[in-house]
Design a protein around this motif. Structure first.
Motif, PDB file in Angstrom:
ATOM      1  N   VAL A 417     -19.798 -32.902  -1.707  1.00 51.86           N
ATOM      2  CA  VAL A 417     -20.093 -34.208  -1.133  1.00 51.86           C
ATOM      3  C   VAL A 417     -20.078 -34.096   0.391  1.00 51.86           C
ATOM      4  O   VAL A 417     -19.282 -33.341   0.967  1.00 51.86           O
ATOM      5  CB  VAL A 417     -19.089 -35.287  -1.600  1.00 51.86           C
ATOM      6  N   TYR A 418     -21.019 -34.770   1.001  1.00 48.79           N
ATOM      7  CA  TYR A 418     -21.093 -34.866   2.466  1.00 48.79           C
ATOM      8  C   TYR A 418     -20.942 -36.325   2.855  1.00 48.79           C
ATOM      9  O   TYR A 418     -21.597 -37.196   2.279  1.00 48.79           O
ATOM     10  CB  TYR A 418     -22.432 -34.333   2.982  1.00 48.79           C
ATOM     11  N   ARG A 419     -20.061 -36.565   3.825  1.00 53.18           N
ATOM     12  CA  ARG A 419     -19.882 -37.932   4.307  1.00 53.18           C
ATOM     13  C   ARG A 419     -19.677 -37.921   5.815  1.00 53.18           C
ATOM     14  O   ARG A 419     -19.360 -36.879   6.413  1.00 53.18           O
ATOM     15  CB  ARG A 419     -18.682 -38.594   3.604  1.00 53.18           C
ATOM     16  N   ASP A 420     -19.896 -39.051   6.423  1.00 59.06           N
ATOM     17  CA  ASP A 420     -19.653 -39.245   7.851  1.00 59.06           C
ATOM     18  C   ASP A 420     -18.607 -40.340   7.986  1.00 59.06           C
ATOM     19  O   ASP A 420     -18.900 -41.509   7.729  1.00 59.06           O
ATOM     20  CB  ASP A 420     -20.942 -39.653   8.566  1.00 59.06           C
ATOM     21  N   PRO A 421     -17.368 -39.985   8.338  1.00 60.21           N
ATOM     22  CA  PRO A 421     -16.303 -40.991   8.409  1.00 60.21           C
ATOM     23  C   PRO A 421     -16.631 -42.180   9.295  1.00 60.21           C
ATOM     24  O   PRO A 421     -16.075 -43.267   9.111  1.00 60.21           O
ATOM     25  CB  PRO A 421     -15.120 -40.190   8.969  1.00 60.21           C
ATOM     26  N   THR A 422     -17.557 -42.006  10.235  1.00 59.42           N
ATOM     27  CA  THR A 422     -17.898 -43.092  11.154  1.00 59.42           C
ATOM     28  C   THR A 422     -19.186 -43.804  10.773  1.00 59.42           C
ATOM     29  O   THR A 422     -19.508 -44.836  11.371  1.00 59.42           O
ATOM     30  CB  THR A 422     -18.064 -42.560  12.592  1.00 59.42           C
ATOM     31  N   ASN A 423     -19.934 -43.266   9.780  1.00 58.15           N
ATOM     32  CA  ASN A 423     -21.287 -43.805   9.604  1.00 58.15           C
ATOM     33  C   ASN A 423     -21.815 -43.681   8.187  1.00 58.15           C
ATOM     34  O   ASN A 423     -23.024 -43.561   7.984  1.00 58.15           O
ATOM     35  CB  ASN A 423     -22.247 -43.082  10.566  1.00 58.15           C
ATOM     36  N   ASP A 424     -20.970 -43.719   7.155  1.00 59.64           N
ATOM     37  CA  ASP A 424     -21.483 -43.738   5.787  1.00 59.64           C
ATOM     38  C   ASP A 424     -22.429 -44.915   5.594  1.00 59.64           C
ATOM     39  O   ASP A 424     -22.140 -46.031   6.041  1.00 59.64           O
ATOM     40  CB  ASP A 424     -20.331 -43.857   4.790  1.00 59.64           C
ATOM     41  N   TYR A 425     -23.561 -44.669   4.938  1.00 62.52           N
ATOM     42  CA  TYR A 425     -24.571 -45.710   4.698  1.00 62.52           C
ATOM     43  C   TYR A 425     -25.034 -46.362   6.002  1.00 62.52           C
ATOM     44  O   TYR A 425     -25.470 -47.506   6.023  1.00 62.52           O
ATOM     45  CB  TYR A 425     -24.039 -46.791   3.753  1.00 62.52           C
ATOM     46  N   ALA A 426     -24.941 -45.631   7.105  1.00 64.21           N
ATOM     47  CA  ALA A 426     -25.287 -46.154   8.424  1.00 64.21           C
ATOM     48  C   ALA A 426     -24.537 -47.450   8.711  1.00 64.21           C
ATOM     49  O   ALA A 426     -25.036 -48.346   9.385  1.00 64.21           O
ATOM     50  CB  ALA A 426     -26.798 -46.369   8.542  1.00 64.21           C
ATOM     51  N   GLY A 427     -23.329 -47.563   8.169  1.00 64.63           N
ATOM     52  CA  GLY A 427     -22.490 -48.734   8.406  1.00 64.63           C
ATOM     53  C   GLY A 427     -22.967 -49.985   7.716  1.00 64.63           C
ATOM     54  O   GLY A 427     -22.511 -51.079   8.038  1.00 64.63           O
ATOM     55  N   SER A 428     -23.866 -49.853   6.720  1.00 64.61           N
ATOM     56  CA  SER A 428     -24.476 -51.027   6.107  1.00 64.61           C
ATOM     57  C   SER A 428     -23.725 -51.534   4.885  1.00 64.61           C
ATOM     58  O   SER A 428     -24.094 -52.556   4.323  1.00 64.61           O
ATOM     59  CB  SER A 428     -25.917 -50.716   5.703  1.00 64.61           C
ATOM     60  N   ALA A 429     -22.712 -50.814   4.439  1.00 59.33           N
ATOM     61  CA  ALA A 429     -21.971 -51.233   3.253  1.00 59.33           C
ATOM     62  C   ALA A 429     -20.535 -50.748   3.348  1.00 59.33           C
ATOM     63  O   ALA A 429     -20.236 -49.755   4.005  1.00 59.33           O
ATOM     64  CB  ALA A 429     -22.625 -50.670   1.990  1.00 59.33           C
ATOM     65  N   THR A 430     -19.657 -51.470   2.700  1.00 64.35           N
ATOM     66  CA  THR A 430     -18.255 -51.074   2.626  1.00 64.35           C
ATOM     67  C   THR A 430     -18.041 -50.288   1.350  1.00 64.35           C
ATOM     68  O   THR A 430     -18.391 -50.736   0.265  1.00 64.35           O
ATOM     69  CB  THR A 430     -17.337 -52.314   2.623  1.00 64.35           C
ATOM     70  N   GLN A 431     -17.469 -49.089   1.497  1.00 68.12           N
ATOM     71  CA  GLN A 431     -17.267 -48.234   0.340  1.00 68.12           C
ATOM     72  C   GLN A 431     -16.336 -48.894  -0.662  1.00 68.12           C
ATOM     73  O   GLN A 431     -15.267 -49.376  -0.324  1.00 68.12           O
ATOM     74  CB  GLN A 431     -16.669 -46.900   0.777  1.00 68.12           C
ATOM     75  N   ARG A 432     -16.774 -48.911  -1.924  1.00 71.95           N
ATOM     76  CA  ARG A 432     -15.943 -49.415  -3.017  1.00 71.95           C
ATOM     77  C   ARG A 432     -15.668 -48.289  -3.989  1.00 71.95           C
ATOM     78  O   ARG A 432     -16.543 -47.504  -4.298  1.00 71.95           O
ATOM     79  CB  ARG A 432     -16.649 -50.555  -3.755  1.00 71.95           C
ATOM     80  N   ALA A 433     -14.451 -48.205  -4.473  1.00 70.49           N
ATOM     81  CA  ALA A 433     -14.094 -47.149  -5.414  1.00 70.49           C
ATOM     82  C   ALA A 433     -14.819 -47.356  -6.733  1.00 70.49           C
ATOM     83  O   ALA A 433     -14.834 -48.451  -7.279  1.00 70.49           O
ATOM     84  CB  ALA A 433     -12.591 -47.135  -5.640  1.00 70.49           C
ATOM     85  N   ALA A 434     -15.448 -46.292  -7.226  1.00 67.18           N
ATOM     86  CA  ALA A 434     -16.129 -46.358  -8.514  1.00 67.18           C
ATOM     87  C   ALA A 434     -15.134 -46.078  -9.627  1.00 67.18           C
ATOM     88  O   ALA A 434     -14.080 -45.498  -9.410  1.00 67.18           O
ATOM     89  CB  ALA A 434     -17.271 -45.348  -8.558  1.00 67.18           C
ATOM     90  N   SER A 435     -15.458 -46.506 -10.832  1.00 66.46           N
ATOM     91  CA  SER A 435     -14.574 -46.286 -11.963  1.00 66.46           C
ATOM     92  C   SER A 435     -14.766 -44.884 -12.515  1.00 66.46           C
ATOM     93  O   SER A 435     -15.740 -44.211 -12.227  1.00 66.46           O
ATOM     94  CB  SER A 435     -14.863 -47.307 -13.064  1.00 66.46           C
ATOM     95  N   GLY A 436     -13.805 -44.450 -13.312  1.00 64.21           N
ATOM     96  CA  GLY A 436     -13.928 -43.139 -13.948  1.00 64.21           C
ATOM     97  C   GLY A 436     -12.914 -42.162 -13.413  1.00 64.21           C
ATOM     98  O   GLY A 436     -12.597 -42.141 -12.232  1.00 64.21           O
ATOM     99  N   ALA A 437     -12.379 -41.330 -14.291  1.00 68.10           N
ATOM    100  CA  ALA A 437     -11.374 -40.361 -13.887  1.00 68.10           C
ATOM    101  C   ALA A 437     -12.036 -39.097 -13.381  1.00 68.10           C
ATOM    102  O   ALA A 437     -13.151 -38.771 -13.753  1.00 68.10           O
ATOM    103  CB  ALA A 437     -10.472 -40.031 -15.073  1.00 68.10           C
TER     104      ALA A 437
END
Length: 455
Positions: A417-437
């Motif tokens: 997985v690649y992410r940008d701590p400052t710019n995920d989704y270009a700041g357009s959404a708030t990350q929500r935890a997905a379900s599943g183990a």
């Protein structure tokens, strides 16, 4: 020959890879890095329709026809009839979109324009009902929970399943990826897709999701306003945000996975989708001194799976400040497999931000120290900084997708997985935890940090 990316204002030249067979990978194939004028960067693209058709052929030959798809001949005929009135009048548009991306798209604006045109051409082939299914509001929270490293039967994807499209629609959908991705990134995606198709046809897995891929757009495709292209299935989750207004592209967050490590395609050619990533990873590892390697392998390899609300803890390991200039460039070359999937300008822009905080970026590694897939259980590593997070996790199981003589665990089953701590989704959404183990552990023990990968 694998194209060597230009990072920032320079690019590197790489020696051709040595031939290899079976599951044993090559060693020592990375040539010396040389500074070259940026204007001499090679063309990154082939003709769009040829490449989109090639991936369409992979999908059609494999799981889209074999993997429990619910589409019947009658369904396809009905769908074709529904969209015939629009598709018959849009062949020119599709051709125009392809022509747009045959140019050497080395700038952000060219990539955005070409991708938007290809997306509009694809949308023109759809019925009204299909358009409603594939289009979401730009800031719809669904974009954070509709991609995963779990099968599509575990986590529902957004948009349209390519198995439900006509041949024309499917080719037009894949032309969007052609316009978006560099040749190298497109080749990686093709290899990932082909691996899923290979498993669907040859493995013991009964997982119906193999070979199923979805496409969705968040926001209306445009070369002036922001929109996101989401494409993926089990071992692939591309989230590319393109913003013509700010002339910016980000792939954060994106999931690239692979299973198996090496397979033979229908033409009899050997395909190794992650060879480039492994080569870059070991080029960096081998450039380190014994002392640096000891620091690297004593660190905490973290995991931040799709859907997790991560705190992006930097942890311990080797920092960018500990690296020579050559070692820093090799680290950036590794990161570019995720952060540099489009054109040269977009990559340079992203890497200017990453380089600015590279001194405080921490790299940790566990597992094997030699690129030899005939032994050991593979590698895991993490790269964690203010502007970049990459997690590469070898899965210690085959997830039931066994094929005799083929590596489908460890080296051959990897989620990243690649992410940008400052710019995920270009700041357009708030990350929500997905379900599943989660499931899967780094070689030598469980990865420390956020919830591990699975599936």
């Amino acid at each position: 020959m694998r194209r060597c990316r230009r990072i920032g204002s320079h690019r590197c030249t790489r020696a051709p890879p040595a031939a290899h067979s079976s599951g044993k990978a090559r060693l020592g194939t990375v040539g010396a890095m040389t500074e070259t004028d940026a204007t001499t960067a090679p063309s990154r693209r082939r003709p769009a329709r040829a490449r989109a058709t090639r991936l369409a052929a992979v999908l059609l030959a494999g799981g889209l026809a074999l993997s429990g798809c619910s589409t019947t001949t009658a369904d396809t005929a009905a769908s074709s009839s529904t969209s015939s009135s629009t598709s018959s009048s849009t062949s020119t548009s599709i051709t125009d979109a392809a022509a747009t991306s045959t140019t050497d798209a080395t700038t952000t604006a060219q990539t955005i324009s070409g991708t938007a045109a290809a997306a509009e051409a694809f949308l023109a082939t759809l019925s009204e009902e299909q358009r409603e299914a594939v289009l979401y509001a730009y800031d719809d929270e669904t974009k954070t929970t509709s991609w995963s490293n779990f099968p599509v039967t575990f986590v529902e994807r957004a948009g349209l399943n390519l198995t439900d499209l006509t041949d024309e629609q499917r080719t037009a959908a894949l032309a969007v990826l052609e316009a978006l991705l560099s040749d190298e990134a497109y080749q990686t995606v093709t290899g990932i897709v082909g691996g899923d198709e290979y498993l669907a046809e040859n493995s013991s897995s009964t997982e119906d999701s193999l070979g199923q891929y979805y496409i969705a757009f968040f926001g209306d495709p445009s070369d002036t306003d922001a929109f996101e292209v989401q494409f993926g299935g089990h071992h692939l989750g591309i989230n590319a945000t393109l913003d013509g207004a700010s002339d910016a592209i980000t792939f954060a967050p994106t999931h690239l996975g692979v299973q198996p490590a090496v397979y033979t395609d229908e033409d009899g050619d050997e395909v190794q989708p992650f060879d480039g990533i492994y080569t870059d990873a070991f080029a960096f590892f081998d450039s380190l001194t014994v002392e640096q390697q000891a620091t690297l392998t004593s660190g905490d390899v973290s995991s931040c799976a799709p859907g997790d609300t991560c705190d992006f803890a930097v942890g311990t390991g080797l920092t960018g400040a500990d690296l020579s200039e050559e070692q820093r460039q090799l680290l950036l070359e590794l990161i570019a497999n995720w952060a540099g999937m489009a054109d040269e300008q977009s990559t340079a822009t992203t890497f200017a931000e990453i380089e600015a905080t590279l001194d405080d970026t921490v790299v940790a590694w566990s597992g094997e120290t030699t690129y030899d897939m005939s032994s050991g259980d593979g590698i895991s590593f993490s790269i964690s900084g203010a502007n970049v997070y990459v997690s590469f996790q070898a899965q210690d199981g085959s997830a039931g997708a066994d094929v005799d003589g083929v590596t489908t665990s460890g080296w051959g089953h990897v989620h990243t997985v690649y992410r940008d701590p400052t710019n995920d989704y270009a700041g357009s959404a708030t990350q929500r935890a997905a379900s599943g183990a989660g499931g899967g552990a780094a070689p030598g023990g469980a990865a420390r940090g956020a919830a591990p990968f699975g599936g």
